[in-house]
Design a protein around this motif. Structure first.
Motif, PDB file in Angstrom:
ATOM      1  N   ARG A 178       0.840  -1.208   0.000  1.00 37.85           N
ATOM      2  CA  ARG A 178       0.000   0.000   0.000  1.00 37.85           C
ATOM      3  C   ARG A 178       0.870   1.252   0.000  1.00 37.85           C
ATOM      4  O   ARG A 178       0.571   2.233  -0.677  1.00 37.85           O
ATOM      5  N   PHE A 179       1.962   1.210   0.761  1.00 38.60           N
ATOM      6  CA  PHE A 179       2.891   2.348   0.812  1.00 38.60           C
ATOM      7  C   PHE A 179       3.454   2.628  -0.574  1.00 38.60           C
ATOM      8  O   PHE A 179       3.467   3.780  -1.035  1.00 38.60           O
ATOM      9  N   ALA A 180       3.918   1.592  -1.255  1.00 42.23           N
ATOM     10  CA  ALA A 180       4.515   1.780  -2.583  1.00 42.23           C
ATOM     11  C   ALA A 180       3.499   2.332  -3.572  1.00 42.23           C
ATOM     12  O   ALA A 180       3.781   3.294  -4.308  1.00 42.23           O
ATOM     13  N   LEU A 181       2.310   1.753  -3.599  1.00 44.41           N
ATOM     14  CA  LEU A 181       1.296   2.185  -4.558  1.00 44.41           C
ATOM     15  C   LEU A 181       0.851   3.617  -4.288  1.00 44.41           C
ATOM     16  O   LEU A 181       0.691   4.422  -5.212  1.00 44.41           O
ATOM     17  N   GLN A 182       0.665   3.947  -3.010  1.00 43.54           N
ATOM     18  CA  GLN A 182       0.207   5.304  -2.686  1.00 43.54           C
ATOM     19  C   GLN A 182       1.292   6.331  -3.003  1.00 43.54           C
ATOM     20  O   GLN A 182       1.004   7.430  -3.490  1.00 43.54           O
ATOM     21  N   ALA A 183       2.562   5.959  -2.749  1.00 36.87           N
ATOM     22  CA  ALA A 183       3.657   6.888  -3.042  1.00 36.87           C
ATOM     23  C   ALA A 183       3.787   7.124  -4.543  1.00 36.87           C
ATOM     24  O   ALA A 183       3.985   8.265  -4.988  1.00 36.87           O
ATOM     25  N   VAL A 184       3.673   6.057  -5.335  1.00 35.34           N
ATOM     26  CA  VAL A 184       3.760   6.217  -6.790  1.00 35.34           C
ATOM     27  C   VAL A 184       2.604   7.078  -7.285  1.00 35.34           C
ATOM     28  O   VAL A 184       2.781   7.955  -8.148  1.00 35.34           O
ATOM     29  N   ARG A 185       1.416   6.859  -6.729  1.00 34.02           N
ATOM     30  CA  ARG A 185       0.277   7.680  -7.157  1.00 34.02           C
ATOM     31  C   ARG A 185       0.499   9.154  -6.793  1.00 34.02           C
ATOM     32  O   ARG A 185       0.176  10.052  -7.576  1.00 34.02           O
ATOM     33  N   GLY A 186       1.067   9.400  -5.615  1.00 32.27           N
ATOM     34  CA  GLY A 186       1.346  10.774  -5.230  1.00 32.27           C
ATOM     35  C   GLY A 186       2.364  11.418  -6.154  1.00 32.27           C
ATOM     36  O   GLY A 186       2.208  12.576  -6.567  1.00 32.27           O
ATOM     37  N   ALA A 187       3.421  10.659  -6.500  1.00 29.75           N
ATOM     38  CA  ALA A 187       4.443  11.206  -7.398  1.00 29.75           C
ATOM     39  C   ALA A 187       3.860  11.476  -8.780  1.00 29.75           C
ATOM     40  O   ALA A 187       4.202  12.475  -9.431  1.00 29.75           O
ATOM     41  N   ALA A 188       2.971  10.585  -9.241  1.00 30.98           N
ATOM     42  CA  ALA A 188       2.348  10.795 -10.548  1.00 30.98           C
ATOM     43  C   ALA A 188       1.469  12.040 -10.532  1.00 30.98           C
ATOM     44  O   ALA A 188       1.458  12.827 -11.493  1.00 30.98           O
ATOM     45  N   ALA A 189       0.737  12.243  -9.450  1.00 33.85           N
ATOM     46  CA  ALA A 189      -0.092  13.449  -9.338  1.00 33.85           C
ATOM     47  C   ALA A 189       0.798  14.701  -9.341  1.00 33.85           C
ATOM     48  O   ALA A 189       0.461  15.715  -9.960  1.00 33.85           O
ATOM     49  N   PHE A 190       1.930  14.610  -8.660  1.00 34.92           N
ATOM     50  CA  PHE A 190       2.884  15.727  -8.646  1.00 34.92           C
ATOM     51  C   PHE A 190       3.359  16.034 -10.060  1.00 34.92           C
ATOM     52  O   PHE A 190       3.402  17.180 -10.477  1.00 34.92           O
ATOM     53  N   ASP A 191       3.675  14.979 -10.825  1.00 30.02           N
ATOM     54  CA  ASP A 191       4.202  15.175 -12.175  1.00 30.02           C
ATOM     55  C   ASP A 191       3.175  15.752 -13.131  1.00 30.02           C
ATOM     56  O   ASP A 191       3.527  16.478 -14.067  1.00 30.02           O
ATOM     57  N   ARG A 192       1.911  15.438 -12.932  1.00 34.36           N
ATOM     58  CA  ARG A 192       0.911  15.958 -13.871  1.00 34.36           C
ATOM     59  C   ARG A 192       0.429  17.350 -13.496  1.00 34.36           C
ATOM     60  O   ARG A 192      -0.451  17.910 -14.139  1.00 34.36           O
ATOM     61  N   GLY A 193       1.008  17.936 -12.433  1.00 31.02           N
ATOM     62  CA  GLY A 193       0.706  19.327 -12.119  1.00 31.02           C
ATOM     63  C   GLY A 193       0.067  19.569 -10.777  1.00 31.02           C
ATOM     64  O   GLY A 193       0.049  20.705 -10.291  1.00 31.02           O
ATOM     65  N   ASP A 194      -0.468  18.502 -10.147  1.00 26.35           N
ATOM     66  CA  ASP A 194      -1.068  18.691  -8.822  1.00 26.35           C
ATOM     67  C   ASP A 194       0.037  18.536  -7.776  1.00 26.35           C
ATOM     68  O   ASP A 194       0.125  17.548  -7.053  1.00 26.35           O
ATOM     69  N   ARG A 195       0.908  19.540  -7.703  1.00 29.25           N
ATOM     70  CA  ARG A 195       2.121  19.410  -6.900  1.00 29.25           C
ATOM     71  C   ARG A 195       1.819  19.342  -5.402  1.00 29.25           C
ATOM     72  O   ARG A 195       2.366  18.496  -4.688  1.00 29.25           O
ATOM     73  N   ALA A 196       0.927  20.190  -4.927  1.00 32.46           N
ATOM     74  CA  ALA A 196       0.608  20.180  -3.490  1.00 32.46           C
ATOM     75  C   ALA A 196      -0.088  18.879  -3.111  1.00 32.46           C
ATOM     76  O   ALA A 196       0.244  18.250  -2.097  1.00 32.46           O
TER      77      ALA A 196
END
Length: 886
Positions: free
Chosen positions: A609-627
Motif C-alpha cells: 500500500r505504501f509503494a502504490l500510494q507513493a507512486v500515485r502521489g508522485a504521478a499526481a505531482f508530475d501531472r501538475g497537482d504538486r501540493a
C-alpha cells in the motif's frame, strides 16, 4: 371417425408474459426447406408456446395444429384429429376430399394414408402440420402411422413434431438425407436478456444481479423461471427466497415429480438420487456411487430422454445435472437419512482423490463427516493446492475440520496460516503459526518442515519477523526433495532467503528454477509468485526491461485466474506503476497505482500500500497537482511508519518525496524525509544525494559537489541504479552554474548512458534549464545516446498548446532552426524569399516568448515542438551538403 373437439386442433393462446424468440422463429422458418422439423426438449422449455407464436407470425403456410394426448394412441382418434386439423385450414376449398367422411380401418392403413396424401397435395397453398407432444404416442401402431407420414408426406406439407423425447422415427436416416431440422434444449434455453424480459413481463422488477442469479439457478429453463417468478411475487422476503430457491421449493418439486421424474422407472430415479451428490458426475464415479456397471449407458439414456443431463468434455464421459433437478434429488436423498448422504460423499471423496482431483476430493470429504478422511486428504493435498492457488477449497475444508483440529495438528495449522496470509489476514496467520510451533512434532516429515519454512517466510514478507531459532534452516534442505511440489517450495524459500541476504544472483537462480518447475507441473499460483519475485530482483539490479516483462506476465496470470487481490499481483502492479513513472507515462502510473490500491484494499500488505500510494502521489505531482501529490507522498510514509521494508523500496519512495518537497520549497518537510531514510537504511548514496540536493537549493554548490563525489566515484554505493542518474544530473547542473562546460557535458553524457538502459526519463523532467539548454546545444554529440537524449528533451515537455498557435509553414521553419543553415539558405531550400523567412522567424519568437534563435530552439524542445527530430528527414541531405561547403 369420431368428432374432434375444437380446442384440440386450435393453436394455443399465448400468456401475457410470453417472450418472443426472434432467433428461434428464424430457425423454424429455415426448416421450411426440410421435410421434418423436430422440436425436442424436456417439459417446461416452452416448445408449445414457441410453435404457437411461430404459427401466428409466419404466414408462408397455413397451420394445421393437433395437440396430442394419451388417448390418441387409438389410431382412429389420432387420424380423426389430423384430418380435422387439415380440413380446418383456410386454404382448403369446400370441394376438397378433406371435408369428406373418412373411415379408418387398421387393415387398410396404407390405402388410408395414400388417400390423405393425395387430398393434401390438391390443396393450392402449403400447409404445416404441427403435432404437439408426440411423446404421448406410445402405441406401436400409432407410432408407425406417424413414421409413414414422415417418409411419404405430401410435397406441399411441412411436418413439425414437438416432443419431450426423441420419437421412434428413424431420425439418423432423416439427418443423413438432409430432411430433418432440429431444435433442442440447448437452443430453447432462455438467454440472460430473455430471462429478464420474462420476469419483467411477469410483473417483477428485479436487480440485474437477482436476474443473473435466477438465470444461473434455472439454466434458462422457462418453467423454472415461471415458478420462481410466482414464488418471488408471493414472498415477503424476495432476497431470502432468491438465495434459497432450489429444486426443493414446493412448486418446483411438484413440477419435477409430476412432469419429469414420474415418467422414469424407480431404479432410474434412485440412480439419479445417488449421483446427485456430485457436480459434475463422471461415469466412473456414477458407477461407484450406484453400484451399476451400466452407469454410462444410463447417463447417456437420460441425456437423450430428459435433456436435464448434459455431457461435458470431448470424450463425453462426465455429465452435469440441471441444477434445479440436482438440488431436488439431493434434498430427496437427505430426507432418506443424513448418514447415507455422508457415506456417499465419502465414496466420492476417495474416488476423486484417486484421480487425483484434490478440489473435488476435499469438498466431498468435508461433507462426509469423516474427520480422519478429511485430515488425511488435507495432509496429502495441502501443498499442491497452495501451489495451484486453490485457496478457497482449503479454507472450506479447514473450516469443516474445526478450530480444535487446526490447533492440535501442525499440518492443518500451517495450511491455515498460508490460506490466511494469501487473504491478507495477518493476525489469524500469526495465531496459526504460533499453534503450529506449539504442536510441532519431535521428528516431523520433510514436507512439513518445507511448509513451515514457506509459511514463516511469507509472514516475514508481510511484516512479521520470525526468530531464526524457531524456523527450519535452509541447510536442512541441501538435498532437494524428489517431489516436484516440494522442490518448488524449497527453491522458492531458498530464493527468498538469498534475497533477504542481498544475494540477488543466487535468488534469481532459485526463482528461475522454481518457475521452470511450476510451469512444467501446472503450479499456476507459484508461477505468478516466481514471476513477481523475478521482476522485483530485476528492478533492484537495474534490469528494467526484465522487471517489466516479468511483472506484466505476473499481472496477466493474476487476471487469468482471478487472483487480482493477491499481494503478488499487487507487487507486479506496483513495479509496473513505478516503471511507468520513470518513463514519464504519468497517466499510466497513476492508473495502475489507483487500480492496485482499489483491488487490494485494506487487506494488502503495508509495504505494498505504501509503494502504490507513493507512486500515485508522485504521478499526481508530475501531472501538475504538486501540493496534492506531495501530500499523498507524506501520508503514505506517515501511515507506513516503521514497518519493515527493503532498503531499496524505502530509498526509492523517500527520493520521490524528498525531491517533491525541495521543488516546492518545503525544506523542513525535506529534512523530515532525510531523517526517516537515515534511520531506516544507514549511510548510502541516496542520503548523500539528498544532502547535495538541499545544498544546491541553498546555493552551496561546492559543498553539494563534494557530497556527490563519493557517489559518483563509487566510494559510497547507491541502493538504486536510477539514483546515479539523479546524481550525474545534479553534477551537470552544478557544473553549468560554475561555468565548467566541459565537466557539465561529461556529467550529462554519464547521466544519459546510465538512464537509457533503465528507461529513466523522469529525472530529466525535473532538471533545470541549464541541463535542457545543454541537451539542445550538444544534440548530435552524444553518440549512441543521441536518440535517448532527444526523448529526454521531449519528456515532460508540458504544455503543448503553443503548437496550435504556429502555422504549418512556421513549424517547418522552426524545424530548420537547430541546423547550421542561415536564414538565406533556409529561404533557398524552402523556395521562398528571405524576407518571408524572417517574417516567420519573428512570428515564432513572438509566439514562443523568446528573443533569439537559440532560445527558440530550447523553448520548442521544452514544449514538444521538436520531439520528432531536429531536422526534417527530407532536408537532411541538403543540410549535410551545406555543412560540407562551409
Amino acid at each position: 371417425m369420431a368428432p374432434v373437439p375444437h380446442a384440440k386442433i386450435s393453436i394455443p393462446p399465448l400468456p401475457p408474459e410470453f417472450v418472443v424468440r426472434t432467433a428461434l422463429r428464424a430457425a423454424l422458418d429455415a426448416g421450411v426447406t426440410t421435410d421434418v422439423t423436430l422440436v425436442c426438449a424436456p417439459a417446461g422449455y416452452g416448445k408449445t408456446l414457441l410453435l404457437a407464436d411461430w404459427s401466428r407470425s409466419s404466414t408462408a403456410a397455413d397451420t394445421a395444429w393437433v395437440s396430442l394426448y394419451r388417448d390418441d394412441n387409438d389410431p382412429r382418434r389420432l387420424w380423426a384429429s389430423i384430418v380435422a386439423a387439415l380440413a380446418a385450414c383456410p386454404s382448403v376449398p369446400p370441394t376438397s376430399r378433406l371435408h369428406d367422411r373418412w373411415i379408418w380401418r387398421a387393415d387398410a392403413q396404407p390405402e388410408f394414408l395414400a388417400e390423405l396424401v393425395d387430398a393434401v397435395e390438391a390443396v393450392p397453398r402449403p400447409i404445416r402440420l404441427i403435432l404437439d407432444d408426440v411423446h404421448e404416442l406410445v402405441d406401436p401402431e400409432a407410432q408407425h402411422g406417424v413414421q409413414i407420414l414422415t417418409q411419404n408426406h405430401p410435397a406441399g406439407m411441412q411436418l413439425v413434431l414437438s416432443s419431450r423425447l426423441d420419437p421412434p422415427l428413424s431420425l439418423p436416416r432423416l439427418r443423413l438425407a438432409g430432411r430433418l431440422r432440429e431444435l433442442r434444449a440447448a437452443q430453447l434455453r432462455l438467454s440472460l436478456a430473455e430471462t429478464g424480459s420474462l420476469l419483467e413481463k411477469s410483473g417483477l422488477r428485479l436487480m440485474p444481479a437477482q436476474v443473473a442469479l435466477l438465470h444461473q439457478r434455472t439454466g434458462g429453463w422457462a418453467a423454472g423461471l415461471r415458478l420462481a417468478a410466482f414464488g418471488v411475487a408471493n414472498s415477503a422476503d424476495r432476497d431470502g427466497f432468491l438465495t434459497q430457491f432450489s429444486g426443493d421449493e414446493r412448486s418446483v418439486a411438484d413440477y419435477l415429480v409430476g412432469e419429469v421424474l414420474s415418467d422414469l422407472p424407480e431404479d432410474v430415479q434412485e440412480f439419479l438420487r445417488v449421483i446427485s451428490i456430485s457436480d459434475p458426475v463422471p461415469t466412473g464415479l456414477a458407477a461407484e456411487l450406484s453400484g451399476r456397471e451400466d452407469a454410462g449407458s444410463v447417463l447417456n439414456g437420460l441425456d437423450h430422454r430428459t435433456s436435464l443431463l448434459s455431457p461435458i468434455g470431448q470424450r463425453r464421459d462426465a455429465y452435469i445435472v440441471h441444477e434445479l433437478l440436482r438440488t431436488h434429488l439431493l434434498a430427496d436423498l437427505r430426507r432418506q437419512g443424513l448418514k447415507r448422504a455422508a457415506e456417499l460423499h465419502g465414496v466420492a471423496a476417495r474416488w476423486w482423490a484417486s484421480r487425483p482431483e484434490p478440489v473435488h476430493a476435499l469438498d466431498h470429504a468435508a461433507q462426509s463427516h469423516d474427520s480422519k478422511l478429511l485430515t488425511d486428504l488435507l495432509h496429502r493435498f495441502a501443498v499442491p493446492l497452495i501451489l495451484a492457488g486453490d485457496h478457497q477449497p482449503l479454507r472450506r475444508a479447514l473450516a469443516r475440520a474445526g478450530a480444535q483440529a487446526v490447533a492440535t495438528d501442525p499440518w492443518l495449522a500451517l495450511t491455515s496460516a498460508v490460506a490466511h496470509l494469501e487473504a491478507g489476514e495477518l493476525p489469524a496467520a500469526r495465531g496459526d503459526l504460533r499453534r503450529a510451533r506449539q504442536s510441532w512434532p519431535a521428528d516431523g516429515p520433510a514436507d512439513l518442515a518445507v511448509l513451515r519454512m514457506v509459511a514463516e517466510q511469507l509472514t516475514t514478507c508481510v511484516g512479521e519477523p520470525v526468530a531464526s531459532s524457531t524456523s527450519p534452516a535452509l541447510g536442512v534442505f541441501d538435498e532437494l526433495p524428489v517431489e516436484p511440489e516440494l522442490e518448488a517450495l524449497v527453491r522458492l524459500s531458498r530464493g527468498t532467503a538469498r534475497l533477504e541476504r542481498d544475494d540477488r544472483a543466487g535468488a534469481r537462480a532459485e526463482f528461475e528454477a522454481a518457475l521452470l518447475l511450476s510451469r512444467s507441473h501446472g503450479f499456476d499460483y507459484l508461477t505468478m509468485q516466481c514471476l513477481a519475485l523475478l521482476g522485483a530482483v530485476a528492478g533492484t539490479t537495474g534490469d528494467m526491461q526484465t522487471m517489466r516483462t516479468m511483472s506484466i506476465e505476473a499481472a496477466a496470470a493474476a487476471v487469468e485466474h482471478g487472483w487480482e487481490c493477491s499481494a503478488w499481483s499487487g507487487t507486479a502492479t506496483a513495479m509496473l506503476a513505478y516503471a511507468a513513472l520513470l518513463r514519464t507515462e504519468t497517466a499510466e502510473a497513476e492508473r495502475l497505482a489507483t487500480e492496485g490500491l482499489a483491488v487490494g484494499g485494506a487487506t494488502s500488505p503495508s509495504q505494498l500500500r505504501f509503494a502504490l500510494q507513493a507512486v500515485r502521489g508522485a504521478a499526481a505531482f508530475d501531472r501538475g497537482d504538486r501540493a496534492g501529490g506531495l501530500a499523498e507522498l507524506q501520508q503514505a510514509r506517515s501511515e507506513f511508519g516503521d514497518l519493515p521494508a527493503s532498503p531499496e523500496q524505502v530509498a526509492a519512495l523517500a527520493m520521490l518525496e524528498f525531491h517533491a518537497a525541495l521543488l516546492l520549497g518545503h525544506s523542513a518537510a525535506a529534512r523530515t524525509v532525510l531523517g526517516w531514510l537515515a534511520s531506516r537504511t544507514g549511510e548510502n548514496g541516496e542520503l548523500l544525494m539528498m544532502r547535495a540536493w538541499a545544498d544546491a537549493t541553498s546555493s552551496r554548490g561546492e559543498h553539494a559537489r563534494s557530497l556527490l563525489r563519493p557517489v559518483l566515484e563509487g566510494a559510497v554505493t547507491a541502493l538504486l541504479p536510477q539514483s546515479l542518474v539523479e546524481a550525474w544530473l545534479l553534477e551537470t547542473s552544478l557544473a553549468v552554474t560554475a561555468g565548467e562546460r566541459p565537466a557539465a557535458r561529461r556529467a550529462l553524457q554519464s547521466a544519459l548512458a546510465i538512464a537509457e538502459p533503465l528507461d529513466a526519463l523522469r529525472p530529466f523532467t525535473h532538471a533545470g534549464p541549464g541541463i535542457r539548454e545543454l541537451l539542445v546545444h550538444q544534440h548530435g554529440s552524444f553518440g549512441a545516446s543521441d536518440a535517448f537524449a532527444e526523448r529526454a528533451l521531449a519528456a515532460g515537455a508540458g504544455n503543448r498548446t503553443r503548437q496550435a498557435l504556429l502555422s504549418e509553414r512556421e513549424l517547418t521553419v522552426l524545424g530548420l532552426l537547430p541546423s547550421l543553415l542561415s536564414l538565406d539558405e533556409i529561404a533557398v531550400d524552402l523556395t521562398v524569399s528571405v524576407n518571408t523567412v524572417k517574417s516567420h522567424v519573428r512570428s515564432i519568437y513572438t509566439k514562443l516568448g523568446v528573443s533569439s534563435r537559440r532560445l527558440a530552439v530550447l523553448s520548442a524542445h521544452e514544449h514538444g515542438l521538436l520531439s520528432g527530430g531536429v531536422r526534417p528527414d527530407a532536408l537532411s541531405e541538403v543540410v549535410t551538403g551545406r555543412i560540407i561547403q562551409h
